[in-house]
Design an enzyme around this catalytic site. Structure first.
Site, PDB file in Angstrom:
ATOM      1  CE1 TYR A  64      91.639 101.504  95.605  1.00 47.07           C
ATOM      2  CE2 TYR A  64      92.499 102.402  97.647  1.00 47.07           C
ATOM      3  CZ  TYR A  64      91.864 102.576  96.435  1.00 47.07           C
ATOM      4  OH  TYR A  64      91.454 103.832  96.063  1.00 47.07           O
ATOM      5  N   PRO A  94      93.994 109.418 102.259  1.00 46.94           N
ATOM      6  CG  PRO A  94      96.061 109.298 101.171  1.00 46.94           C
ATOM      7  CD  PRO A  94      95.435 109.625 102.482  1.00 46.94           C
TER       8      PRO A  94
END
Ligand code: RFL
Ligand code: PHB
Length: 392
Positions: free
Chosen positions: A202, A292
Protein backbone atom coordinates in the site's frame (compact mmCIF):
# COMPACT_ATOMS: atom_id res chain seq x y z
CA UNK A 1 -41.54 -23.11 -7.40
CA UNK A 2 -41.43 -23.48 -3.64
CA UNK A 3 -38.48 -23.36 -1.26
CA UNK A 4 -37.66 -22.39 2.31
CA UNK A 5 -35.28 -19.50 1.56
CA UNK A 6 -35.46 -17.61 -1.75
CA UNK A 7 -32.13 -15.95 -2.50
CA UNK A 8 -31.67 -13.00 -4.88
CA UNK A 9 -28.10 -12.87 -6.24
CA UNK A 10 -25.35 -15.43 -6.94
CA UNK A 11 -22.39 -13.43 -5.65
CA UNK A 12 -20.31 -14.63 -2.70
CA UNK A 13 -23.18 -13.80 -0.28
CA UNK A 14 -26.00 -15.64 -2.02
CA UNK A 15 -23.90 -18.67 -2.93
CA UNK A 16 -22.37 -19.07 0.53
CA UNK A 17 -25.79 -18.73 2.14
CA UNK A 18 -27.24 -21.41 -0.11
CA UNK A 19 -24.26 -23.65 0.69
CA UNK A 20 -24.53 -23.24 4.48
CA UNK A 21 -28.30 -23.76 4.33
CA UNK A 22 -27.85 -26.99 2.42
CA UNK A 23 -25.46 -28.25 5.12
CA UNK A 24 -28.18 -27.47 7.68
CA UNK A 25 -30.83 -29.31 5.64
CA UNK A 26 -32.65 -26.11 4.59
CA UNK A 27 -33.75 -25.70 0.97
CA UNK A 28 -33.07 -22.61 -1.13
CA UNK A 29 -33.29 -21.35 -4.72
CA UNK A 30 -30.97 -18.66 -6.10
CA UNK A 31 -32.17 -16.16 -8.71
CA UNK A 32 -29.36 -14.40 -10.64
CA UNK A 33 -29.73 -11.86 -13.42
CA UNK A 34 -26.31 -12.46 -15.02
CA UNK A 35 -24.96 -15.55 -16.78
CA UNK A 36 -22.90 -18.18 -14.98
CA UNK A 37 -19.83 -17.23 -17.04
CA UNK A 38 -20.24 -13.55 -16.14
CA UNK A 39 -20.43 -14.34 -12.41
CA UNK A 40 -17.41 -16.63 -12.63
CA UNK A 41 -15.26 -14.04 -14.42
CA UNK A 42 -16.10 -10.82 -12.59
CA UNK A 43 -12.77 -9.56 -11.16
CA UNK A 44 -13.25 -7.97 -7.76
CA UNK A 45 -11.96 -8.87 -4.32
CA UNK A 46 -8.63 -10.54 -3.80
CA UNK A 47 -7.90 -10.43 -0.12
CA UNK A 48 -9.57 -12.86 2.24
CA UNK A 49 -9.56 -12.67 6.02
CA UNK A 50 -8.18 -15.59 7.96
CA UNK A 51 -11.49 -16.90 9.33
CA UNK A 52 -13.23 -16.74 5.92
CA UNK A 53 -10.65 -19.07 4.39
CA UNK A 54 -11.10 -21.35 7.39
CA UNK A 55 -14.89 -21.35 7.01
CA UNK A 56 -14.61 -22.29 3.32
CA UNK A 57 -12.26 -25.15 4.15
CA UNK A 58 -14.27 -26.39 7.14
CA UNK A 59 -17.54 -26.42 5.21
CA UNK A 60 -16.11 -28.42 2.31
CA UNK A 61 -15.62 -25.76 -0.38
CA UNK A 62 -11.98 -24.93 0.28
CA UNK A 63 -10.06 -27.73 -1.46
CA UNK A 64 -8.85 -25.56 -4.36
CA UNK A 65 -8.29 -22.59 -2.03
CA UNK A 66 -6.00 -24.77 0.10
CA UNK A 67 -4.01 -25.70 -3.00
CA UNK A 68 -3.95 -22.37 -4.82
CA UNK A 69 -4.40 -19.46 -2.38
CA UNK A 70 -1.36 -17.37 -1.59
CA UNK A 71 -0.72 -17.17 2.14
CA UNK A 72 0.57 -13.79 3.31
CA UNK A 73 2.24 -12.93 6.62
CA UNK A 74 1.33 -9.26 6.35
CA UNK A 75 1.42 -6.14 4.19
CA UNK A 76 3.85 -3.35 3.36
CA UNK A 77 3.13 0.34 3.80
CA UNK A 78 5.38 2.44 1.55
CA UNK A 79 5.93 6.16 2.12
CA UNK A 80 8.86 8.61 2.03
CA UNK A 81 10.66 6.21 -0.38
CA UNK A 82 10.73 3.34 2.10
CA UNK A 83 8.65 0.18 2.51
CA UNK A 84 7.68 -0.88 6.03
CA UNK A 85 6.39 -4.36 6.72
CA UNK A 86 3.55 -5.01 9.11
CA UNK A 87 4.03 -8.67 9.97
CA UNK A 88 0.61 -9.91 11.11
CA UNK A 89 1.94 -13.38 11.80
CA UNK A 90 4.42 -11.93 14.31
CA UNK A 91 2.10 -9.24 15.66
CA UNK A 92 -1.09 -11.28 16.13
CA UNK A 93 -0.31 -14.80 14.92
CA UNK A 94 -2.61 -14.60 11.86
CA UNK A 95 -2.19 -14.85 8.11
CA UNK A 96 -4.34 -13.47 5.31
CA UNK A 97 -5.03 -15.06 1.93
CA UNK A 98 -5.03 -13.94 -1.68
CA UNK A 99 -7.71 -15.88 -3.53
CA UNK A 100 -9.77 -14.10 -6.16
CA UNK A 101 -13.47 -13.63 -5.48
CA UNK A 102 -14.19 -15.11 -8.90
CA UNK A 103 -12.55 -18.34 -7.76
CA UNK A 104 -14.70 -18.35 -4.61
CA UNK A 105 -17.77 -17.87 -6.81
CA UNK A 106 -16.62 -20.57 -9.28
CA UNK A 107 -15.99 -23.07 -6.45
CA UNK A 108 -19.33 -22.35 -4.77
CA UNK A 109 -21.36 -22.57 -8.01
CA UNK A 110 -19.73 -25.91 -8.90
CA UNK A 111 -20.34 -27.27 -5.40
CA UNK A 112 -23.97 -26.13 -5.25
CA UNK A 113 -24.78 -27.58 -8.66
CA UNK A 114 -23.02 -30.87 -7.81
CA UNK A 115 -25.14 -31.13 -4.65
CA UNK A 116 -28.53 -30.55 -6.22
CA UNK A 117 -28.53 -26.78 -5.73
CA UNK A 118 -30.86 -24.68 -7.85
CA UNK A 119 -29.41 -21.53 -9.38
CA UNK A 120 -31.43 -19.80 -12.08
CA UNK A 121 -29.10 -17.62 -14.16
CA UNK A 122 -30.07 -14.86 -16.58
CA UNK A 123 -33.41 -14.02 -15.01
CA UNK A 124 -35.05 -10.68 -15.81
CA UNK A 125 -37.31 -8.24 -13.98
CA UNK A 126 -36.80 -9.62 -10.45
CA UNK A 127 -39.20 -8.28 -7.80
CA UNK A 128 -39.86 -9.26 -4.17
CA UNK A 129 -43.34 -9.40 -2.57
CA UNK A 130 -45.33 -9.96 0.65
CA UNK A 131 -42.41 -10.05 3.06
CA UNK A 132 -43.80 -7.51 5.54
CA UNK A 133 -44.87 -8.88 8.93
CA UNK A 134 -45.17 -12.54 9.78
CA UNK A 135 -48.51 -13.36 8.18
CA UNK A 136 -47.71 -12.97 4.47
CA UNK A 137 -46.25 -15.53 2.11
CA UNK A 138 -43.10 -14.00 0.62
CA UNK A 139 -42.40 -14.49 -3.07
CA UNK A 140 -39.85 -13.56 -5.72
CA UNK A 141 -41.14 -12.91 -9.24
CA UNK A 142 -39.06 -12.81 -12.42
CA UNK A 143 -38.86 -13.91 -16.01
CA UNK A 144 -36.70 -16.92 -16.86
CA UNK A 145 -36.19 -18.20 -20.41
CA UNK A 146 -39.08 -16.03 -21.54
CA UNK A 147 -41.56 -17.35 -18.95
CA UNK A 148 -42.99 -15.56 -15.89
CA UNK A 149 -41.92 -17.44 -12.77
CA UNK A 150 -42.59 -17.21 -9.02
CA UNK A 151 -40.56 -18.60 -6.13
CA UNK A 152 -42.73 -18.90 -3.01
CA UNK A 153 -40.69 -19.07 0.18
CA UNK A 154 -40.68 -18.56 3.96
CA UNK A 155 -37.92 -15.94 3.79
CA UNK A 156 -36.17 -13.84 1.16
CA UNK A 157 -32.42 -13.19 1.34
CA UNK A 158 -31.45 -10.03 -0.52
CA UNK A 159 -27.91 -10.87 -1.67
CA UNK A 160 -28.15 -8.80 -4.84
CA UNK A 161 -25.31 -6.34 -4.30
CA UNK A 162 -25.29 -2.56 -4.10
CA UNK A 163 -27.33 -2.01 -7.29
CA UNK A 164 -29.86 -4.75 -6.60
CA UNK A 165 -33.62 -4.45 -6.13
CA UNK A 166 -34.04 -5.76 -2.56
CA UNK A 167 -32.84 -2.71 -0.63
CA UNK A 168 -34.99 -0.28 -2.67
CA UNK A 169 -37.98 -2.60 -2.04
CA UNK A 170 -37.88 -1.87 1.71
CA UNK A 171 -40.77 0.43 2.65
CA UNK A 172 -39.71 4.08 2.58
CA UNK A 173 -39.45 5.76 5.97
CA UNK A 174 -38.72 2.53 7.84
CA UNK A 175 -35.00 2.38 7.16
CA UNK A 176 -32.10 4.79 6.75
CA UNK A 177 -29.04 4.87 4.52
CA UNK A 178 -25.76 6.23 5.91
CA UNK A 179 -23.60 7.43 3.08
CA UNK A 180 -20.15 8.83 2.44
CA UNK A 181 -18.85 9.47 -1.06
CA UNK A 182 -15.10 10.00 -1.55
CA UNK A 183 -13.54 12.42 -4.01
CA UNK A 184 -11.51 9.63 -5.65
CA UNK A 185 -11.72 6.32 -7.44
CA UNK A 186 -9.37 3.44 -8.18
CA UNK A 187 -8.08 2.66 -11.62
CA UNK A 188 -7.44 -1.10 -11.48
CA UNK A 189 -5.40 -3.19 -13.91
CA UNK A 190 -4.70 -6.89 -14.20
CA UNK A 191 -1.26 -7.44 -15.71
CA UNK A 192 0.88 -10.28 -16.98
CA UNK A 193 3.85 -9.42 -14.79
CA UNK A 194 5.32 -10.54 -11.48
CA UNK A 195 4.18 -8.51 -8.44
CA UNK A 196 6.97 -6.29 -7.02
CA UNK A 197 6.78 -8.02 -3.62
CA UNK A 198 5.58 -11.35 -2.24
CA UNK A 199 2.98 -9.43 -0.25
CA UNK A 200 0.78 -6.39 -0.89
CA UNK A 201 2.27 -2.90 -0.96
CA UNK A 202 0.00 0.00 0.00
CA UNK A 203 1.88 3.06 -1.24
CA UNK A 204 1.32 6.65 -0.14
CA UNK A 205 2.73 9.21 -2.55
CA UNK A 206 2.21 12.94 -3.04
CA UNK A 207 0.66 12.21 -6.46
CA UNK A 208 -1.80 9.79 -4.87
CA UNK A 209 -2.24 6.28 -3.52
CA UNK A 210 -1.23 3.07 -5.31
CA UNK A 211 -1.76 -0.58 -4.38
CA UNK A 212 0.37 -3.47 -5.62
CA UNK A 213 -1.57 -6.69 -5.24
CA UNK A 214 -1.52 -9.95 -7.17
CA UNK A 215 -3.35 -13.03 -8.36
CA UNK A 216 -0.36 -15.26 -8.97
CA UNK A 217 3.43 -15.30 -9.34
CA UNK A 218 3.13 -13.86 -12.88
CA UNK A 219 -0.17 -12.01 -12.48
CA UNK A 220 -0.41 -8.62 -10.79
CA UNK A 221 -3.47 -6.66 -9.70
CA UNK A 222 -2.48 -3.02 -9.46
CA UNK A 223 -4.47 0.06 -8.52
CA UNK A 224 -3.99 3.84 -8.79
CA UNK A 225 -5.92 6.56 -7.00
CA UNK A 226 -7.62 8.67 -9.69
CA UNK A 227 -10.67 10.96 -9.90
CA UNK A 228 -13.99 9.11 -9.37
CA UNK A 229 -15.10 10.05 -12.90
CA UNK A 230 -11.67 9.48 -14.46
CA UNK A 231 -11.77 8.92 -18.23
CA UNK A 232 -10.10 5.56 -18.78
CA UNK A 233 -9.35 6.56 -22.39
CA UNK A 234 -6.80 9.03 -21.02
CA UNK A 235 -4.77 6.17 -19.54
CA UNK A 236 -2.54 4.48 -22.09
CA UNK A 237 -0.73 1.38 -20.85
CA UNK A 238 2.53 3.35 -20.71
CA UNK A 239 0.94 6.08 -18.62
CA UNK A 240 -0.43 3.49 -16.17
CA UNK A 241 3.01 1.87 -15.78
CA UNK A 242 4.81 5.23 -15.45
CA UNK A 243 2.42 6.34 -12.73
CA UNK A 244 2.66 3.03 -10.87
CA UNK A 245 6.43 3.25 -11.00
CA UNK A 246 6.44 6.83 -9.67
CA UNK A 247 4.10 5.98 -6.81
CA UNK A 248 6.08 2.85 -5.90
CA UNK A 249 8.87 5.39 -5.24
CA UNK A 250 11.72 2.97 -5.92
CA UNK A 251 11.09 0.77 -2.88
CA UNK A 252 11.05 -2.29 -5.20
CA UNK A 253 11.80 -2.79 -8.90
CA UNK A 254 8.61 -2.91 -11.00
CA UNK A 255 8.56 -5.29 -13.98
CA UNK A 256 6.18 -4.27 -16.74
CA UNK A 257 3.98 -6.64 -18.72
CA UNK A 258 0.87 -6.86 -20.84
CA UNK A 259 -2.20 -5.15 -19.34
CA UNK A 260 -5.05 -7.65 -19.59
CA UNK A 261 -7.87 -5.58 -18.11
CA UNK A 262 -8.43 -1.98 -17.04
CA UNK A 263 -11.30 -0.27 -15.19
CA UNK A 264 -12.24 2.57 -12.81
CA UNK A 265 -14.28 2.11 -9.60
CA UNK A 266 -15.62 5.07 -7.61
CA UNK A 267 -15.31 4.83 -3.83
CA UNK A 268 -18.07 4.99 -1.31
CA UNK A 269 -19.04 3.97 2.21
CA UNK A 270 -22.69 3.04 2.71
CA UNK A 271 -24.80 1.27 5.34
CA UNK A 272 -28.55 0.54 5.30
CA UNK A 273 -30.15 0.18 8.73
CA UNK A 274 -31.82 -2.02 9.71
CA UNK A 275 -30.70 -4.85 7.44
CA UNK A 276 -33.99 -6.67 7.83
CA UNK A 277 -37.66 -5.92 7.33
CA UNK A 278 -40.23 -8.62 8.10
CA UNK A 279 -39.11 -11.70 6.20
CA UNK A 280 -36.64 -9.94 3.92
CA UNK A 281 -33.00 -10.04 5.06
CA UNK A 282 -30.28 -8.02 3.32
CA UNK A 283 -26.73 -9.37 3.34
CA UNK A 284 -23.38 -8.24 1.91
CA UNK A 285 -23.15 -5.38 -0.58
CA UNK A 286 -26.94 -5.02 -0.80
CA UNK A 287 -26.83 -3.67 2.77
CA UNK A 288 -23.40 -2.03 2.92
CA UNK A 289 -20.34 -1.17 0.86
CA UNK A 290 -16.88 0.04 1.86
CA UNK A 291 -14.02 1.65 -0.05
CA UNK A 292 -11.64 -1.20 -1.01
CA UNK A 293 -8.61 0.19 0.89
CA UNK A 294 -9.38 -1.98 3.92
CA UNK A 295 -10.13 -5.12 1.81
CA UNK A 296 -13.31 -5.68 3.80
CA UNK A 297 -16.28 -5.94 1.37
CA UNK A 298 -16.44 -9.66 0.68
CA UNK A 299 -15.26 -10.44 4.19
CA UNK A 300 -18.12 -8.47 5.75
CA UNK A 301 -20.51 -10.16 3.33
CA UNK A 302 -19.32 -13.57 4.55
CA UNK A 303 -19.75 -12.47 8.18
CA UNK A 304 -23.40 -11.47 7.51
CA UNK A 305 -24.03 -14.83 5.86
CA UNK A 306 -22.60 -16.77 8.78
CA UNK A 307 -24.98 -14.97 11.16
CA UNK A 308 -27.95 -15.38 8.81
CA UNK A 309 -27.39 -19.08 8.13
CA UNK A 310 -27.20 -19.78 11.87
CA UNK A 311 -30.37 -17.77 12.50
CA UNK A 312 -32.28 -19.78 9.85
CA UNK A 313 -30.90 -22.98 11.34
CA UNK A 314 -32.18 -21.98 14.81
CA UNK A 315 -35.58 -21.24 13.30
CA UNK A 316 -36.00 -24.46 11.34
CA UNK A 317 -34.35 -26.78 13.85
CA UNK A 318 -35.65 -25.40 17.16
CA UNK A 319 -38.42 -22.94 16.20
CA UNK A 320 -36.34 -20.16 17.70
CA UNK A 321 -36.71 -16.64 16.30
CA UNK A 322 -34.33 -14.65 18.55
CA UNK A 323 -31.36 -14.87 16.20
CA UNK A 324 -33.51 -13.83 13.23
CA UNK A 325 -34.81 -10.86 15.21
CA UNK A 326 -31.34 -9.77 16.27
CA UNK A 327 -29.78 -10.43 12.83
CA UNK A 328 -29.48 -6.78 11.89
CA UNK A 329 -28.09 -5.63 15.24
CA UNK A 330 -25.59 -8.50 15.35
CA UNK A 331 -24.29 -7.80 11.82
CA UNK A 332 -24.21 -4.02 12.16
CA UNK A 333 -21.76 -4.18 15.07
CA UNK A 334 -19.17 -5.78 12.77
CA UNK A 335 -20.23 -3.77 9.72
CA UNK A 336 -19.59 -0.44 11.45
CA UNK A 337 -16.19 -1.59 12.65
CA UNK A 338 -15.42 -2.58 9.07
CA UNK A 339 -16.67 0.82 7.93
CA UNK A 340 -14.48 2.60 10.45
CA UNK A 341 -11.40 0.65 9.45
CA UNK A 342 -12.01 1.07 5.70
CA UNK A 343 -12.57 4.81 6.13
CA UNK A 344 -9.47 5.08 8.31
CA UNK A 345 -7.21 3.25 5.82
CA UNK A 346 -8.68 5.36 3.02
CA UNK A 347 -8.13 8.71 4.71
CA UNK A 348 -4.61 7.74 5.76
CA UNK A 349 -3.48 6.62 2.31
CA UNK A 350 -5.24 8.88 -0.24
CA UNK A 351 -4.17 12.35 -1.24
CA UNK A 352 -6.80 15.06 -1.31
CA UNK A 353 -5.43 17.49 -3.88
CA UNK A 354 -6.22 21.13 -3.41
CA UNK A 355 -8.37 22.69 -0.70
CA UNK A 356 -7.15 24.73 2.22
CA UNK A 357 -6.01 21.76 4.33
CA UNK A 358 -4.10 19.79 1.67
CA UNK A 359 -0.64 20.74 2.95
CA UNK A 360 -1.57 20.11 6.59
CA UNK A 361 -3.22 16.80 5.75
CA UNK A 362 -0.19 15.50 3.91
CA UNK A 363 2.04 16.14 6.96
CA UNK A 364 -0.59 14.55 9.21
CA UNK A 365 -0.87 11.47 6.96
CA UNK A 366 2.88 10.98 6.96
CA UNK A 367 2.91 11.24 10.75
CA UNK A 368 0.11 8.68 10.93
CA UNK A 369 1.98 6.26 8.63
CA UNK A 370 5.14 6.75 10.68
CA UNK A 371 3.17 6.08 13.87
CA UNK A 372 1.39 3.00 12.55
CA UNK A 373 4.66 1.42 11.35
CA UNK A 374 6.73 2.28 14.43
CA UNK A 375 4.36 1.77 17.37
CA UNK A 376 3.64 -1.83 18.21
CA UNK A 377 0.25 -0.89 19.66
CA UNK A 378 -0.75 0.89 16.44
CA UNK A 379 0.61 -1.94 14.25
CA UNK A 380 -1.38 -4.50 16.23
CA UNK A 381 -4.53 -2.42 15.85
CA UNK A 382 -4.13 -2.31 12.07
CA UNK A 383 -3.22 -6.01 11.94
CA UNK A 384 -6.22 -7.24 13.92
CA UNK A 385 -8.65 -5.21 11.84
CA UNK A 386 -7.04 -6.14 8.52
CA UNK A 387 -6.71 -9.87 9.22
CA UNK A 388 -10.27 -9.96 10.56
CA UNK A 389 -11.78 -9.13 13.95
CA UNK A 390 -12.79 -12.18 16.01
CA UNK A 391 -16.05 -13.92 15.17
CA UNK A 392 -18.06 -15.88 17.71
P1 RFL B 1 -22.12 -9.04 -5.36
O1 RFL B 1 -20.82 -9.72 -5.56
O2 RFL B 1 -22.33 -7.71 -5.97
O3 RFL B 1 -23.23 -10.05 -5.90
C1 RFL B 1 -24.57 -9.66 -6.11
C2 RFL B 1 -25.17 -10.54 -7.18
O4 RFL B 1 -26.54 -10.20 -7.35
C3 RFL B 1 -26.84 -10.13 -8.75
N1 RFL B 1 -28.02 -9.26 -8.93
C4 RFL B 1 -29.27 -9.72 -9.19
N2 RFL B 1 -29.74 -10.96 -9.36
C5 RFL B 1 -31.07 -11.09 -9.63
N3 RFL B 1 -31.93 -10.04 -9.75
C6 RFL B 1 -31.48 -8.77 -9.59
N4 RFL B 1 -32.31 -7.74 -9.69
C7 RFL B 1 -30.10 -8.58 -9.29
N5 RFL B 1 -29.33 -7.48 -9.08
C8 RFL B 1 -28.08 -7.92 -8.85
C9 RFL B 1 -25.56 -9.61 -9.36
O5 RFL B 1 -25.47 -9.91 -10.74
C10 RFL B 1 -24.50 -10.33 -8.54
O6 RFL B 1 -24.16 -11.59 -9.09
O7 RFL B 1 -22.48 -8.89 -3.82
P2 RFL B 1 -22.10 -9.86 -2.57
O8 RFL B 1 -22.40 -11.29 -2.90
O9 RFL B 1 -22.72 -9.26 -1.38
O10 RFL B 1 -20.50 -9.79 -2.47
C11 RFL B 1 -19.85 -8.61 -2.10
C12 RFL B 1 -18.49 -8.50 -2.80
O11 RFL B 1 -18.68 -8.69 -4.18
C13 RFL B 1 -17.78 -7.16 -2.55
O12 RFL B 1 -18.00 -6.72 -1.24
C14 RFL B 1 -16.27 -7.23 -2.80
O13 RFL B 1 -15.99 -7.47 -4.16
C15 RFL B 1 -15.56 -5.94 -2.36
N6 RFL B 1 -14.10 -5.93 -2.62
C16 RFL B 1 -13.24 -6.56 -1.77
N7 RFL B 1 -13.69 -7.27 -0.72
C17 RFL B 1 -12.84 -7.96 0.08
O14 RFL B 1 -13.28 -8.58 1.05
N8 RFL B 1 -11.48 -7.97 -0.17
C18 RFL B 1 -10.94 -7.30 -1.22
O15 RFL B 1 -9.74 -7.38 -1.45
C19 RFL B 1 -11.81 -6.52 -2.05
N9 RFL B 1 -11.32 -5.83 -3.10
C20 RFL B 1 -13.60 -5.22 -3.73
C21 RFL B 1 -12.18 -5.18 -3.93
C22 RFL B 1 -14.44 -4.57 -4.64
C23 RFL B 1 -13.91 -3.88 -5.71
N10 RFL B 1 -14.81 -3.28 -6.62
C24 RFL B 1 -14.75 -3.50 -8.02
C25 RFL B 1 -16.04 -2.71 -6.13
C26 RFL B 1 -11.64 -4.48 -4.99
C27 RFL B 1 -12.49 -3.79 -5.87
C28 RFL B 1 -11.85 -2.98 -6.97
C1 PHB C 1 -7.05 -6.99 -4.59
O1 PHB C 1 -6.16 -7.84 -4.61
O2 PHB C 1 -7.85 -6.84 -5.53
C2 PHB C 1 -7.16 -6.11 -3.40
C3 PHB C 1 -6.40 -6.38 -2.28
C4 PHB C 1 -6.47 -5.54 -1.18
C5 PHB C 1 -7.31 -4.44 -1.20
C6 PHB C 1 -8.09 -4.18 -2.32
C7 PHB C 1 -8.02 -5.02 -3.42
O3 PHB C 1 -7.34 -3.59 -0.14
Amino acid sequence: MKTQVGIVGAGPSGLMLSHLLQLAGISSIIIEDRSRAYCENRIRAGLMENWVAKMLVETGVGARLEREAMVHDGIFLAFNNEAHKLDFAKLIGKHVYIYDQKEVVTDLIAHRLAHGGQILFEVEGTSVHDFAGNGGKPSIRFKHQGKDEVVECDFIAGCDGFHGICRPSLPAGLWAGYDRVYPFGWLGVLTESPPPEKELIYAYHERGFALFSMRGPQLSRLYLQVAPDEDIEQWSDDRVWDELETRLQGVRPLKRGKILQKGVTPMRSYVAEPMQFGRLFLAGDSAHIVPPTGAKGMNLAMADIRVLARAFEGFYRNHRTEALESYSATCLKRVWKGQRFSWWMTQMLHRVHGGEYAAFDMKRQLAELDYVTSSEAASISLAENYAGLPID
